[in-house]
Motif scaffolding. Structure first.
Motif, short mmCIF file in Angstrom:
data_model
loop_
_atom_site.label_atom_id
_atom_site.label_comp_id
_atom_site.label_asym_id
_atom_site.label_seq_id
_atom_site.Cartn_x
_atom_site.Cartn_y
_atom_site.Cartn_z
N THR A 1 0.71 -1.68 0.10
CA THR A 1 0.06 -0.20 -0.27
C THR A 1 0.85 1.09 -0.02
O THR A 1 0.41 2.25 -0.89
CB THR A 1 -1.50 -0.20 0.97
OG1 THR A 1 -2.24 -0.82 1.04
CG2 THR A 1 -2.38 1.46 1.33
N THR B 1 1.03 3.96 -3.54
CA THR B 1 1.17 5.09 -2.85
C THR B 1 2.05 6.33 -3.29
O THR B 1 1.99 7.90 -3.68
CB THR B 1 0.49 5.33 -1.28
OG1 THR B 1 -0.64 5.12 -0.92
CG2 THR B 1 0.05 6.74 -1.16
N THR C 1 -5.85 3.23 -2.62
CA THR C 1 -5.28 2.44 -3.02
C THR C 1 -6.38 0.73 -2.40
O THR C 1 -6.60 -0.16 -3.20
CB THR C 1 -4.28 1.96 -2.44
OG1 THR C 1 -4.73 1.78 -0.69
CG2 THR C 1 -2.77 3.22 -2.27
N SER C 2 -7.67 0.85 -1.66
CA SER C 2 -8.26 -0.13 -1.59
C SER C 2 -8.96 -0.69 -2.61
O SER C 2 -9.20 -1.53 -2.96
CB SER C 2 -9.59 0.59 -0.57
OG SER C 2 -9.95 1.72 -0.87
N GLU D 1 -2.81 -5.50 -2.82
CA GLU D 1 -2.65 -4.10 -1.03
C GLU D 1 -2.91 -4.83 0.17
O GLU D 1 -3.49 -5.31 0.15
CB GLU D 1 -2.75 -2.46 -1.80
CG GLU D 1 -4.09 -3.37 -2.09
CD GLU D 1 -5.42 -3.02 -0.91
OE1 GLU D 1 -5.48 -2.39 -0.88
OE2 GLU D 1 -6.35 -4.22 -1.86
N LEU D 2 -3.43 -3.59 1.35
CA LEU D 2 -3.68 -4.00 2.86
C LEU D 2 -4.92 -4.99 2.41
O LEU D 2 -5.52 -5.83 3.02
CB LEU D 2 -3.36 -3.12 3.50
CG LEU D 2 -3.77 -2.71 4.81
CD1 LEU D 2 -3.56 -3.77 5.73
CD2 LEU D 2 -4.11 -1.50 6.04
N TYR E 1 -4.40 1.67 7.90
CA TYR E 1 -5.19 2.84 6.94
C TYR E 1 -5.58 4.50 8.31
O TYR E 1 -5.15 4.45 7.86
CB TYR E 1 -6.51 2.98 6.61
CG TYR E 1 -7.06 1.51 5.71
CD1 TYR E 1 -5.88 1.98 4.37
CD2 TYR E 1 -7.52 0.91 5.43
CE1 TYR E 1 -5.55 1.15 3.45
CE2 TYR E 1 -7.55 0.18 4.20
CZ TYR E 1 -7.02 0.70 3.29
OH TYR E 1 -6.86 -0.60 2.11
#
Length: 308
Positions: A87, A91, A243-244, A253-254, A279
């Motif tokens: 993530t 970013t 990013t989600s 990613e996360l 987050y």
């Protein structure tokens, strides 16, 4: 017969005001009893907020479905930490694309060349009208439109060709989709910062023999950063959460990481709590960095002690 002389008129300045016989003697001050203004709605709103906070705390503490032991088990687990790292990487890469391309678009928008100016206008209008999720999917499935990507002479022979599926991987699609969408918003932020600088400084620098490019990079942009940094910092913070969106293309990613875990363990709520906590940490760190940068840029606005 002698008429009596008329009584002289009294002006407001000389008129006497009758004194209340029950009041204090003339010349003595009267104590004023101040009654505080009451705010019943304010107290009612405060009471409602306190009750809601108490209900939230009670829900967090007493509801066993949160499974806080599971949250602690996975919070620093290797898959989740790897998702946090990806993530962060996504970013940073998307913000580099967005900021660099956004600055170029802002300069193009302010250019006297109508081709450059209108190109920037059309790009900004188009990308601001397309949701980032749609743009992300469009880039990821670009091979359905262009099976191969080539490099060569326009409308002529191509020198290099490659499969679109091989070039546009999940990470490339994620960086390109988020970065290009971010550039449209960054361009307007930077343009607003440039327009906030008095035009007299530009004319003075040009009169001293500086070239327009030197004026932009050495005079205008450094000063515009004070105006640009606060909204740009908000865009960076928003990018952590944006990013989600890449979970729709299965980029690890996360959010995708925790989805894979709870698809196997059926522990949706605790895994989503893990994602929310991470987050929150990322946005908090970004906010602190933004505050430090703003404080650093604001030093030039402070008055020196000797000039006070």
């Amino acid at each position: 017969m002698n008429a009596e002389p008329p009584e002289p008129l009294r002006t407001p300045a000389t008129a006497t005001i009758p004194r209340d016989p029950t009041g204090p003697p003339a010349g003595e001050g009267q104590d004023i009893k101040a009654v505080p203004l009451r705010h019943p709605l304010r107290w009612l709103a405060a009471l409602v907020i306190v009750v809601l906070i108490a209900m939230a705390v009670h829900l967090l503490v007493t509801n066993p479905n949160w499974q806080w032991d599971v949250v602690g088990q996975y919070l620093f687990s290797s898959p989740v930490v790897d998702g946090v790292k990806r993530t962060l990487l996504l970013t940073v890469l998307a913000e580099i694309v967005g900021i660099v391309f956004g600055v170029v678009l802002a300069i193009m928008r302010l250019s006297p060349n109508p081709v450059l100016s209108w190109t920037s206008r059309v790009y900004t209008w188009t990308l601001r009208g397309i949701p980032p999720l749609v743009l992300l999917l469009f880039i990821y499935f670009l091979s359905a439109l262009l099976p191969t990507l080539s490099l060569g002479i326009p409308f002529g022979p191509s020198f290099v060709e490659a499969s679109t599926n091989k070039l546009i991987t999940q990470q490339v699609a994620a960086v390109a989709g988020l970065g290009l969408a971010q550039a449209a918003y960054v361009s307007e932020i930077v343009r607003g910062g440039i327009l906030s600088i008095p035009p007299g400084q530009t004319r003075a620098a040009l009169a001293m023999g500086m070239k327009p490019r030197q004026v932009m990079w050495r005079i205008v942009l450094p000063q515009a950063m004070r105006v640009v940094v606060p909204p740009l910092g908000n865009e960076v913070i928003s990018m952590f959460k944006a990013t989600s969106l890449t979970s729709v293309i299965a980029y690890s990613e996360l959010l995708t990481t925790v989805q894979v875990i709870y698809a196997r363990t059926f522990e949706q709520i605790p895994m989503l709590v893990v994602a929310c906590l991470w987050y929150g940490v990322l946005t908090t760190v970004a906010t602190i960095v933004q505050s430090l940068i703003e404080r650093r840029l604001g030093r030039s606005l402070k008055t020196p002690k000797g000039d006070r």
